[in-house]
Design a protein around this motif. Structure first.
Motif, PDB file in Angstrom:
ATOM      1  N   GLU A 109       9.759  13.485   8.714  1.00 14.60           N
ATOM      2  CA  GLU A 109      10.080  12.317   7.886  1.00 14.60           C
ATOM      3  C   GLU A 109       8.837  11.676   7.282  1.00 14.60           C
ATOM      4  O   GLU A 109       8.795  11.414   6.084  1.00 14.60           O
ATOM      5  N   ILE A 110       7.845  11.403   8.090  1.00 12.72           N
ATOM      6  CA  ILE A 110       6.624  10.757   7.585  1.00 12.72           C
ATOM      7  C   ILE A 110       5.874  11.720   6.671  1.00 12.72           C
ATOM      8  O   ILE A 110       5.397  11.342   5.599  1.00 12.72           O
TER       9      ILE A 110
ATOM     10  N   GLN B 233       6.973  11.845   3.123  1.00 11.75           N
ATOM     11  CA  GLN B 233       6.658  10.681   2.288  1.00 11.75           C
ATOM     12  C   GLN B 233       5.157  10.546   2.020  1.00 11.75           C
ATOM     13  O   GLN B 233       4.749  10.027   0.993  1.00 11.75           O
ATOM     14  N   ALA B 234       4.334  11.001   2.965  1.00 14.03           N
ATOM     15  CA  ALA B 234       2.883  10.846   2.844  1.00 14.03           C
ATOM     16  C   ALA B 234       2.322  11.758   1.767  1.00 14.03           C
ATOM     17  O   ALA B 234       2.812  12.858   1.540  1.00 14.03           O
TER      18      ALA B 234
ATOM     19  N   TYR C 263      -1.167   9.834   8.223  1.00 14.07           N
ATOM     20  CA  TYR C 263      -0.391   9.470   9.404  1.00 14.07           C
ATOM     21  C   TYR C 263      -0.939  10.172  10.639  1.00 14.07           C
ATOM     22  O   TYR C 263      -1.546  11.229  10.562  1.00 14.07           O
TER      23      TYR C 263
ATOM     24  N   HIS D 142      13.292   7.430   8.480  1.00 17.63           N
ATOM     25  CA  HIS D 142      13.310   7.628   7.025  1.00 17.63           C
ATOM     26  C   HIS D 142      13.171   6.292   6.295  1.00 17.63           C
ATOM     27  O   HIS D 142      12.393   6.170   5.356  1.00 17.63           O
TER      28      HIS D 142
ATOM     29  N   ALA E 200       9.648   4.968   6.728  1.00 15.93           N
ATOM     30  CA  ALA E 200       8.708   5.738   5.905  1.00 15.93           C
ATOM     31  C   ALA E 200       8.854   5.372   4.430  1.00 15.93           C
ATOM     32  O   ALA E 200       7.856   5.241   3.709  1.00 15.93           O
TER      33      ALA E 200
ATOM     34  N   LEU F  95       1.491   3.809   3.170  1.00 11.24           N
ATOM     35  CA  LEU F  95       1.614   5.037   2.371  1.00 11.24           C
ATOM     36  C   LEU F  95       1.545   4.772   0.873  1.00 11.24           C
ATOM     37  O   LEU F  95       1.454   5.708   0.086  1.00 11.24           O
TER      38      LEU F  95
ATOM     39  N   VAL G 129      -0.536   5.394   8.605  1.00 11.62           N
ATOM     40  CA  VAL G 129       0.530   5.000   9.511  1.00 11.62           C
ATOM     41  C   VAL G 129       0.239   5.655  10.859  1.00 11.62           C
ATOM     42  O   VAL G 129      -0.025   6.846  10.924  1.00 11.62           O
TER      43      VAL G 129
END
Length: 106
Positions: free
Chosen positions: A46-47, A50-51, A57, A79, A82, A91, A98
């Protein structure tokens, strides 16, 4: 505007993001039928989705296997967090980071 969408496109993007999160969890669950999902793997999926890069992270904690239903619920929560970090938090900045840490249960 809080939890409401600003436009139809915004609503569509939010809904698609949630569906993609659930699809990633289902893919993790089908790798090992009914065995659950490792928390670190779930959060990384999940992270990491998005990153902008892996340096944004850091995860730390013991191996923790989540039951399938718990993994589905937690996926949506991670989610959303994030997504918020991408829009308003760490982010959103190229050098932002994070850090997510957890401990095992006694």
């Amino acid at each position: 505007m809080g939890d409401t969408a600003d436009s139809v496109e915004d609503y569509r993007n939010r809904l698609e993001g949630r569906f993609r999160a659930l699809a990633r969890t289902q893919a993790l669950l089908t790798r090992t039928a009914n065995a659950g999902v490792d928390l670190a793997t779930l959060v990384r999926e999940e992270i990491g989705g998005q990153a902008e890069h892996d340096d944004q992270y850091r995860l730390s904690g013991p191996e923790l296997l989540l039951a399938p239903k718990a993994a589905e619920v937690l996926t949506l929560a991670v989610h959303e967090l994030a997504t918020n970090a991408l829009k308003y938090g760490a982010l959103a900045e190229p050098h932002g980071r994070v850090i997510i840490a957890w401990t095992g249960l006694l």
